[in-house]
Design a protein around this motif. Structure first.
Motif, short mmCIF file in Angstrom:
data_model
loop_
_atom_site.label_atom_id
_atom_site.label_comp_id
_atom_site.label_asym_id
_atom_site.label_seq_id
_atom_site.Cartn_x
_atom_site.Cartn_y
_atom_site.Cartn_z
N ARG A 120 0.92 -1.36 0.10
CA ARG A 120 -0.17 0.03 0.12
C ARG A 120 0.81 1.36 0.07
NH1 ARG A 120 0.10 2.42 4.99
NH2 ARG A 120 0.67 0.79 6.71
N LEU A 121 2.09 1.04 0.29
CA LEU A 121 3.08 2.35 0.58
C LEU A 121 3.65 2.63 -0.85
CD1 LEU A 121 5.02 1.44 3.69
CD2 LEU A 121 3.25 2.88 3.41
N TRP A 122 3.32 1.84 -1.89
CA TRP A 122 3.67 1.95 -3.35
C TRP A 122 2.46 2.21 -4.26
CZ3 TRP A 122 8.04 3.43 -5.38
CH2 TRP A 122 9.38 3.24 -4.42
N LYS A 123 1.61 2.67 -3.84
CA LYS A 123 0.33 2.91 -4.57
C LYS A 123 0.57 3.91 -5.75
CE LYS A 123 -4.69 4.03 -4.29
NZ LYS A 123 -5.59 4.19 -3.38
N ASN A 124 0.08 3.63 -6.93
CA ASN A 124 0.34 4.31 -7.89
C ASN A 124 1.83 4.58 -8.29
OD1 ASN A 124 -2.55 4.91 -8.43
ND2 ASN A 124 -2.35 6.24 -7.12
N GLY A 125 2.63 3.59 -7.97
CA GLY A 125 4.09 3.82 -8.22
C GLY A 125 4.93 4.73 -7.51
#
Length: 77
Positions: A35-40
């Motif tokens: 979830r910490l890399w949402k949308n890259g």
């Protein structure tokens, strides 16, 4: 382990393709489920890059990569 170029890694940025990958110390990790890399994007860092040199400024250690299995090896072409 499959080898990927920097150009192939760059396409896995969460924008151009659905995969979200980052490299660290020559290994490529799929962080799509984080979830910490949402949308890259992860704070001021973008997926599709080698983050080895950027870890110095991070508030965590390299152990953060222990949560993810390496999926490939980063090669220079």
């Amino acid at each position: 382990m499959k080898a990927y170029s920097r150009q192939q890694l760059a396409l896995r940025n969460g924008q151009d393709k659905p995969e979200i990958w980052v490299a660290f110390k020559g290994k490529i990790y799929d962080v799509s489920r984080s979830r910490l890399w949402k949308n890259g994007k992860h704070y001021e860092h973008w997926a599709g890059q080698d983050l080895t040199d950027e870890l110095v400024d991070a508030p965590h250690t390299a152990n953060v990569f222990d949560k993810f299995e390496p999926i490939g090896q980063l090669i220079d072409q």
